[in-house]
Design an enzyme around this catalytic site. Structure first.
Site, mmCIF file in Angstrom:
data_model
loop_
_atom_site.group_PDB
_atom_site.id
_atom_site.type_symbol
_atom_site.label_atom_id
_atom_site.label_comp_id
_atom_site.label_asym_id
_atom_site.label_seq_id
_atom_site.Cartn_x
_atom_site.Cartn_y
_atom_site.Cartn_z
ATOM 1 N N GLU A 1 -2.736 -7.611 16.829
ATOM 2 C CA GLU A 1 -1.562 -8.114 16.110
ATOM 3 C C GLU A 1 -0.602 -8.772 17.105
ATOM 4 O OE1 GLU A 1 1.058 -5.530 13.555
ATOM 5 O OE2 GLU A 1 -0.351 -6.045 11.982
ATOM 6 N N GLU B 1 0.834 -1.210 0.000
ATOM 7 C CA GLU B 1 0.000 0.000 0.000
ATOM 8 C C GLU B 1 0.867 1.258 0.000
ATOM 9 O OE1 GLU B 1 -0.222 -2.609 1.979
ATOM 10 O OE2 GLU B 1 -2.303 -3.089 2.512
HETATM 11 O O1 F6P Z 1 1.220 -6.152 7.716
HETATM 12 C C1 F6P Z 1 1.400 -5.826 9.023
HETATM 13 C C2 F6P Z 1 2.513 -4.839 9.221
HETATM 14 O O2 F6P Z 1 3.740 -5.465 9.063
HETATM 15 C C3 F6P Z 1 2.426 -4.143 10.572
HETATM 16 O O3 F6P Z 1 2.967 -4.892 11.595
HETATM 17 C C4 F6P Z 1 3.135 -2.855 10.296
HETATM 18 O O4 F6P Z 1 2.866 -1.884 11.264
HETATM 19 C C5 F6P Z 1 2.559 -2.527 8.941
HETATM 20 O O5 F6P Z 1 2.462 -3.769 8.276
HETATM 21 C C6 F6P Z 1 3.369 -1.552 8.119
HETATM 22 O O6 F6P Z 1 4.661 -2.015 7.918
HETATM 23 P P1 F6P Z 1 5.800 -1.071 7.360
HETATM 24 O O7 F6P Z 1 6.044 -0.008 8.355
HETATM 25 O O8 F6P Z 1 6.986 -1.961 7.164
HETATM 26 O O9 F6P Z 1 5.308 -0.499 6.057
#
Ligand code: F6P
Length: 525
Positions: free
Chosen positions: A347, A206
């Site tokens: 989580e 995303e």
């Molecule tokens: O998909 C879960 C997760 O890994 C969370 O634990 C984390 O806060 C989020 O995605 C965002 O991760 P990042 O900071 O690596 O984009």
């Protein structure tokens, strides 16, 4: 490591909980003890926890504390603060608490350097020394991140909006739904907008997609590649990926593997907050959390706010079959707190394999939910009062109003009265009502957390309570609070199905439900 269900305390609690399940038991009868409030409440600085409206006698509390001792909670607290690798499946420490140690006492040069760079950056943005491609001052900050790289800063930014310096307008974009970013971009001036790409991994789908779309939007208005350097900064532990994206190395703020995403608000992930309320207030947020860290480390178990809250949650989940836990802040500014806590707790505690690699033999994390009172009194409170589920509740109230509008004190007293009134009604009910539809059984437990004032310091303490509560629950259940392997599979499946949506045909095995849905989407297009 121990299986909690095999401890003496667990066996004692199994037997003891029957006292509260008798038909004739009433929570209110516990208040025959005139000192119950003082015996079942804990104050730390500007925060008071009243846990007297719970199914808990002195004996229950004694046995719950015994459970904490048998599960080595004191040792686990020390292990976390000592930086032991308590995140065993990832072979990492969980040292978010190190981020809150005041600079004078902090021995980690990376943390000190990061705070120094945050100071300089915030000052440059506020003073206008930092300029966009046209030489104008930055007016809008867009945080692009998701999960822990979004929820904490977004929540705190709203909670502390009264402290905002009002130099900047902050925006938070997380969802890959194009509407999230695109609806915002049409309102912004690229020459005065700065993007913070917040991603510990810099590989989250995303965030990558949104950051790329934002960069395209910027370059469409100013083709010079150097504009990316003036309008993008990143907070990440993946410096190479951020550099490849085009972010100048001087615009990179660090993250470390010993800070979990959902515990990262205190690091440079908190930059949007620091920009909104200034570094002095941001440090005050850290100080409040640090003060709670000290309380958590030093208070005896029975006088320890996070420990007691954790024990009560374990008590209801294991022995009263509670499937969820509601957090109701009677504060509009704290409306996003339950959303933030959902990631923190679900989580962390949504695990079914123990630290000994065994399937757990008791229920672990349950569903956390809630929203701001009084609004929710007009939506889901009916179920709390007369539904069939037992749902323990945390009421959170702020003693001083957060607004100084006309009659603010009077309206704020209405707010406080409603919070107190709900916990009272939930406890007592009106079981004398002759009409069964109007009858409210009561006997619904709750905690009340009272905060003197909603300021950065107290908010830091409040958040740290729930972080530590979550950790203690994990220690008692003997699960790892710091990994999140469960989220990976769905991401992999999404990548496969993305290819299926983008191509003519599906060339891998799929169940006919998913296949049918994909075909329907394609046909409707
Ligand atoms: O998909 C879960 C997760 O890994 C969370 O634990 C984390 O806060 C989020 O995605 C965002 O991760 P990042 O900071 O690596 O984009």
């Amino acid at each position: 490591m121990t299986n909690p269900t095999e401890t003496d305390a667990w066996k004692g609690l199994q037997y003891h909980c029957a006292d509260f399940k008798r038909d004739d038991f009433r929570l209110a009868q516990l208040f025959e003890n005139q000192d119950r409030f003082s015996q079942f409440s804990i104050q730390h600085e500007n925060l008071l926890l009243d846990y007297s409206k719970n199914f808990a006698s002195r004996e229950s509390i004694k046995t719950l504390i015994q459970l904490a001792q048998e599960m080595d909670v004191p040792e686990a607290i020390n292990a976390m603060f000592a930086g032991e690798k308590i995140n065993t499946t990832e072979d990492r420490a969980a040292l978010h608490t190190a981020l809150r140690i005041p600079v004078e006492e902090n021995s980690n040069p990376e943390i000190i350097d990061c705070l120094r760079r945050m100071d300089a950056f915030v000052a440059a943005i506020h003073s206008g020394e930092w300029q966009g491609y046209s030489g104008e001052k930055i007016t809008d900050i867009v945080n692009i991140g998701i999960g822990g790289s979004d929820l904490g800063p977004a929540f705190v930014n709203e909670a502390l909006s009264a402290c905002a310096i009002n130099e900047l307008t902050l925006h938070f974009v997380s969802n890959i739904d194009p509407a999230h970013l695109d609806d915002l971009l049409v309102t912004l001036n690229p020459a005065t907008t700065l993007f913070i790409v917040s991603s510990k991994s810099f590989s989250t789908l995303e965030t990558k997609e949104n950051a790329e779309a934002a960069r395209k939007w910027l370059l469409a208005h100013n083709e010079s590649i150097s504009s990316v350097e003036k309008h993008f900064i990143a907070v990440t532990s993946n410096l190479d990926a951020a550099t490849d994206f085009g972010i100048a190395s001087t615009n990179l703020f660090p993250m470390w593997d010993w800070v979990g995403g959902r515990f990262s608000l205190w690091s440079a992930i908190g930059l949007p907050v620091a920009l909104a309320i200034g570094m002095e207030n941001f440090r005050s947020l850290l100080d409040g959390a640090y003060s709670m860290d000290k309380h958590f480390q030093t208070a005896e178990l029975g006088k320890n706010i996070p420990v007691m809250m954790a024990l009560l949650s374990v008590w209801y989940t294991a022995f009263f079959d509670a499937h969820s836990h509601a957090v109701i802040p009677y504060s509009q500014k704290l409306e996003q707190f339950p959303k933030y806590l959902q990631q923190l707790t679900m989580e962390s505690l949504g695990k079914s394999v123990s630290n000994d690699n065994e399937t757990v033999s008791t229920k672990t994390g349950n569903v956390l939910w809630g929203s701001a009172g009084t609004n929710c009194q007009h939506s889901f409170f009916q179920l709390l009062h007369q539904g069939t589920e037992l749902i323990p509740i945390d009421f959170i109230s702020v003693i001083k109003p957060t607004s100084d509008g006309s009659n603010a004190f009077r309206r704020h007293n209405q707010l406080l009265a409603n919070s107190l009134g709900q916990s009272l009604a939930l406890m007592h009910g009106n079981s004398a009502s002759p009409d069964p539809h109007r009858r409210i059984i009561g006997n619904k437990p709750s905690n009340t957390l009272l905060i003197d004032e909603l300021n950065p310091y107290n908010l830091g303490s409040l958040i740290a309570i729930y972080e530590h509560k979550t950790y203690v629950q994990s220690v008692i259940w003997n699960i790892n609070a710091f990994d999140q392997w469960g989220v990976e599979l769905g991401k992999k499946q999404a990548a496969l199905l993305f290819n299926a949506l983008e191509s003519e045909s599906v060339d891998f095995d799929l169940d006919n439900s998913t296949l049918g849905l994909i075909e329907h989407i394609k046909n409707q297009r």
